[in-house]
Write a protein that holds these residues in place. Structure first.
Motif, short mmCIF file in Angstrom:
data_model
loop_
_atom_site.label_atom_id
_atom_site.label_comp_id
_atom_site.label_asym_id
_atom_site.label_seq_id
_atom_site.Cartn_x
_atom_site.Cartn_y
_atom_site.Cartn_z
N ASP A 23 135.55 -10.11 27.30
CA ASP A 23 135.88 -10.55 28.66
C ASP A 23 137.01 -11.57 28.64
O ASP A 23 137.05 -12.49 29.47
CB ASP A 23 134.65 -11.16 29.36
CG ASP A 23 133.49 -10.18 29.45
OD1 ASP A 23 133.72 -8.98 29.26
OD2 ASP A 23 132.36 -10.62 29.71
N GLU B 169 139.68 -3.13 27.63
CA GLU B 169 138.48 -2.38 28.05
C GLU B 169 138.64 -1.91 29.50
O GLU B 169 139.45 -2.43 30.26
CB GLU B 169 137.21 -3.23 27.90
CG GLU B 169 137.10 -4.40 28.84
CD GLU B 169 135.78 -5.17 28.74
OE1 GLU B 169 134.90 -4.80 27.94
OE2 GLU B 169 135.65 -6.16 29.47
N ASP C 275 139.61 -8.44 29.44
CA ASP C 275 138.61 -8.06 30.43
C ASP C 275 139.07 -6.95 31.34
O ASP C 275 140.24 -6.87 31.73
CB ASP C 275 138.20 -9.28 31.27
CG ASP C 275 136.98 -8.97 32.11
OD1 ASP C 275 135.92 -8.71 31.51
OD2 ASP C 275 137.09 -8.96 33.35
N ARG C 276 138.13 -6.14 31.72
CA ARG C 276 138.43 -4.96 32.53
C ARG C 276 138.96 -5.31 33.91
O ARG C 276 139.67 -4.52 34.53
CB ARG C 276 137.15 -4.12 32.53
CG ARG C 276 136.71 -3.54 33.73
CD ARG C 276 135.54 -2.60 33.52
NE ARG C 276 134.51 -2.93 34.48
CZ ARG C 276 133.29 -3.27 34.17
NH1 ARG C 276 132.91 -3.31 32.92
NH2 ARG C 276 132.44 -3.56 35.09
CA CA Z 1 133.18 -7.46 31.23
#
Ligand code: CA
Ligand code: C2E
Ligand code: CA
Ligand code: CA
Length: 278
Positions: free
Chosen positions: A179, A235, A201-202
């Motif tokens: 993250d 991610e 982080d996404r």
């Molecule tokens: Ca996350």
């Protein structure tokens, strides 16, 4: 949500009661779940953007609840943390993920590491290094095939965190900072800590094709990682366009639905390699 007005108090207290009852029920269920083998792990592969080879697999816990069906971590990890069940749950996930990866290595699967998420409570637990060592011994997985994913928010106290991370690094396992970009961490510790990989982080990836600020942040993290000699993974890649932007910025590793959702072990195996017949 606390409501005001004439019936405000009654409404609030009713909501609180039903929430509490449900929570207590779920807590009792979770205790039993550990004994009854209702927890399971799904696995999401990670890929190299240049040749699309699989470079790692993240273990993500699930709960096969007898009445409620498949439950995702956000419904029970916070509860496990509040009740202390996270220690047993975390130990179970770590052992299961290491066992599974060793099994895959022995059965013709790719010789790549498994990533396991740690909760803050586990990260600060006294015997962390001891029990990670024990699980590696029990399962026969070599330390270089284990990655622990921790978050910036776990490292509020830099001296303590450094000591824990140094101990883990001495074991030969690797650390990934999950993250990344969402916490409030000072960059100075990044240089001092034995962190192998930054995981973008996404939330920065979601709108990267439209939002220039997010794109700038992602580019900055990638270039910072390169200067600090760390690997970097993005991610939450869901589309070809997102993938192209990351490739254009020399992000070597990615994970996301675009390549694969997290899958039960047998499905992952069926989709991505041919096991050796026993
Ligand atoms: Ca996350
Ligand atoms: P995380 O570590 O950030 O894990 C990534 C989450 O994003 C996973 O959700 C995964 O299924 C989801 N994801 C992966 N690719 C995509 C994508 O392309 N798009 C979108 N929208 N989502 C994607 P999941 O499995 O529900 O896990 C949620 C969180 O629960 C994890 O976030 C992690 O913080 C926690 N968690 C999962 N397993 C464990 C565990 O064994 N122990 C602990 N302590 N926490 C865990
Ligand atoms: Ca993670
Ligand atoms: Ca993450």
């Amino acid at each position: 949500v606390k409501k005001h007005g004439k019936n405000g108090y009654r409404y609030y207290s009713h909501e609180l009661d039903s929430g509490l009852a449900e929570k207590m029920e779920l807590e009792a269920d979770l205790r039993k779940a550990l004994e009854r083998d209702e927890l399971t792990v799904h696995y999401q592969p990670q890929f190299d953007t240049s040749d699309r080879s699989m470079i790692g697999i993240e273990a993500l816990v699930r709960w096969n609840h007898p009445a409620r069906g498949l439950l995702y971590p956000k419904t029970f990890i916070p509860l496990a943390e509040e009740t202390g069940l996270i220690y047993d749950l975390g130990t179970w996930v770590l052992r299961e993920a290491c066992r599974q990866m060793k099994d895959w290595h022995d059965g013709g699967g790719p010789r790549i590491p498994v990533s396991v998420n740690l909760s803050s409570l586990q990260f600060h637990q006294n015997n962390l290094v001891g029990y990670v060592t024990r699980i590696l011994e029990e399962t026969g997985l070599a330390p270089e095939y284990l990655v622990l994913e921790i978050t910036e928010s776990m490292m509020m106290d830099p001296a303590t965190s450094k000591a824990i991370l140094d101990d883990l690094a001495r074991l030969g396992i690797r650390i990934s900072l999950d993250d990344f970009g969402t916490g409030y961490s000072s960059l100075s510790y990044l240089r001092q800590f034995p962190i192998h990989k930054l995981k973008i982080d996404r939330s920065f990836i979601a709108d990267i094709t439209m939002n220039d600020n997010d794109k700038a942040i992602v580019e900055t993290i990638i270039s910072m990682a390169r200067h600090l000699n760390m690997n970097v993974i993005a991610e939450g890649i869901e589309t070809e366009d997102q993938l192209e932007i990351l490739k254009a910025n020399a992000c070597k590793e990615i994970q996301g639905y675009y390549f694969s959702r997290p899958l039960p072990p047998d499905e992952l195996e069926k989709t991505f390699w041919t096991p050796i017949q026993a």
